[in-house]
Write an enzyme that holds these catalytic residues in place. Structure first.
Site, PDB file in Angstrom:
ATOM      1  N   GLU A  85       0.902  -1.239   0.011  1.00 35.38           N
ATOM      2  CA  GLU A  85       0.082  -0.051  -0.070  1.00 35.38           C
ATOM      3  C   GLU A  85       0.994   1.301   0.062  1.00 35.38           C
ATOM      4  OE1 GLU A  85      -2.692  -0.349   3.070  1.00 35.38           O
ATOM      5  OE2 GLU A  85      -3.406  -2.304   2.681  1.00 35.38           O
ATOM      6  N   ASN A 133       1.889  -5.255  -3.388  1.00 33.04           N
ATOM      7  CA  ASN A 133       0.523  -5.690  -2.782  1.00 33.04           C
ATOM      8  C   ASN A 133      -0.197  -4.121  -2.464  1.00 33.04           C
ATOM      9  OD1 ASN A 133      -1.249  -7.692  -1.964  1.00 33.04           O
ATOM     10  ND2 ASN A 133      -0.967  -6.820   0.012  1.00 33.04           N
ATOM     11  N   HIS A 145     -10.370  -6.333  -1.497  1.00 31.33           N
ATOM     12  CA  HIS A 145     -11.473  -6.244  -0.614  1.00 31.33           C
ATOM     13  C   HIS A 145     -12.579  -5.587  -1.149  1.00 31.33           C
ATOM     14  CE1 HIS A 145      -9.087  -7.360   2.750  1.00 31.33           C
ATOM     15  NE2 HIS A 145      -7.955  -6.637   2.463  1.00 31.33           N
ATOM     16  N   GLU A 155      -6.130 -11.032  -0.665  1.00 33.68           N
ATOM     17  CA  GLU A 155      -6.995 -10.503   0.453  1.00 33.68           C
ATOM     18  C   GLU A 155      -8.368 -10.408   0.308  1.00 33.68           C
ATOM     19  OE1 GLU A 155      -5.082  -7.325   2.629  1.00 33.68           O
ATOM     20  OE2 GLU A 155      -3.167  -7.740   1.851  1.00 33.68           O
ATOM     21  N   ASP A 184     -12.131 -10.498   0.189  1.00 38.40           N
ATOM     22  CA  ASP A 184     -13.382 -10.786   0.964  1.00 38.40           C
ATOM     23  C   ASP A 184     -14.551  -9.907   0.370  1.00 38.40           C
ATOM     24  OD1 ASP A 184     -12.747  -8.177   1.862  1.00 38.40           O
ATOM     25  OD2 ASP A 184     -11.723  -9.140   4.008  1.00 38.40           O
TER      26      ASP A 184
END
Length: 393
Positions: free
Chosen positions: A181, A224, A260, A289, A291
């Site tokens: 990030e 990432n 996400h 990651e 979800d």
């Protein structure tokens, strides 16, 4: 893996319809009937359904916000959680246990207990490990953020940390999120809130990759971030950075999208095209990651329509990864709502994982499993999977 060109729409329909006919576990009270024993037979597990050479992973709950919850450490004390973690997944990522504030709580002290346990668990269960993360603006310890260090001291602290942590797990961690990030949503470097970039300049990113590579030459090293699923200002910034780093012969091996997602927003339909452009630069790609959170009033459960939309998002993310040669790693950010980070950080949203609190399988779980099965059957029908395009992935 080779691109898979079977019919996405038909696949999504098949994957989403069957589980909804009988209702999902999250549509019934938590005290309702459990799934029958045969529901967890080996062929029905996610890792067994996956094509050869494709890893399906999850974050391992612990550290971070879990320390503030009214339950003991999930990975250590929840036996059923560990059982599902071992049987369903071929890859694990420490959710918080390798972040700076957890693994390096004091300048002269490291705490490897939980990270060691996860790596050992993976060894016993024939799983690979994704390390997360080495250079980030968040979840840094107070001694680091509030310390009065010279540039030379700060640089030495980072180099020592990367060398010590990566070196400790040399040969036991397949992929590392080295820089996490580092851009904002406008594609600008985080020069204010990232202590490393602010104090040491943008060149520290290249140094972090070099130090990680020196500590473990076989580990694959990734950039990432979130909100980079589509072609946009942020992913464009990473694309330009990768070309610059590669021109400098910096050992950056991969680019990963976190995933996400929320059903409040549309699905990033250009995900596969975005991953392909990084693949064309010679990088591996990954989803790290995933979800999919939903708006559900407090005290309520998702509707079947909501669960169907969530399952579609999961399926389309996996499908996009499968369609890109170098995308051989796919990780969901936790698998049970019992330990999800989402309700803690997103007010009014939740139920973001593929299993209920009591490990009942949602439509999203079946969407992933059936998509993996179809991909595996497609590969077998074509004489087996093609070798990885990028060595080591």
């Amino acid at each position: 893996m080779r691109p898979l060109r079977f019919a996405t729409v038909a696949l999504a329909t098949a994957a989403l319809t069957l589980p909804l006919l009988g209702g999902s576990a999250s549509a019934t009270p938590k005290t309702g009937p459990k799934a029958p024993p045969h529901a967890h037979a080996a062929p029905d597990r996610l890792r067994a359904a996956a094509p050869e050479g494709f890893v399906i992973g999850t974050a391992v709950a612990g550290g971070g916000h879990h320390l503030e919850q009214d339950y003991p450490d999930p990975f250590t004390y929840d036996k059923e959680y560990r059982k599902v973690l071992g049987r369903e997944f071929s890859s694990v990522s420490p959710e918080n246990q390798m972040k700076w504030d957890y693994i390096h709580p004091e300048r002269d002290r490291y705490d490897f207990k939980q990270a060691d346990a996860i790596v050992e668990f993976a060894r016993k269960n024939n799983q690979v490990v994704r390390g997360h993360t080495l250079l980030w603006h968040s979840q840094n310890p107070a001694w680091l953020e509030n310390g009065d260090f010279t540039e030379a001291e700060l640089r030495g602290i980072l180099r020592e940390h990367i060398t010590k942590v990566v070196g400790r797990y040399k040969g036991r961690i397949q992929q590392w999120d080295v820089a996490n990030e580092i851009f904002d949503d406008q594609g600008k470097l985080r020069t204010r809130d990232n202590i490393w970039i602010r104090e040491l300049g943008p060149g520290i990113v290249a140094d972090a990759f070099r130090w990680a590579h020196q500590a473990d030459p076989k580990a694959k090293l990734f950039l990432n971030d979130y909100n980079v699923e589509s072609v946009n200002a942020k992913s464009d910034a990473y694309y330009a950075l990768v070309k610059d780093l590669r021109a400098q012969r910096v050992p950056v091996h991969g680019f990963s999208v976190q995933g996400h997602l929320s059903t409040r927003y549309g699905f990033p339909g250009d995900l596969a095209d975005n991953l392909r452009r990084f693949d064309a630069l010679g990088l591996g790609t990954a989803v790290t990651e995933l979800d999919v959170r939903m708006d559900v009033p407090e005290g309520s459960l998702p509707t079947p329509a909501q669960e169907k939309q969530q399952a579609e998002y999961y399926q389309r993310m996996l499908q996009a990864c499968l369609e890109v040669d170098g995308c051989n790693s796919f990780t969901i950010w936790g698998f049970t709502d019992k330990y999800s980070w989402v309700p803690v950080f997103f007010q009014g949203e939740g139920f973001a994982t593929v299993m209920t609190d009591d490990f009942g399988r949602k439509p999203a779980y079946y969407a992933l499993r059936d998509t993996l099965k179809d991909a595996r059957e497609h590969d077998c029908g074509k004489g087996g999977p093609k070798g990885p395009k990028h060595p080591g992935h």
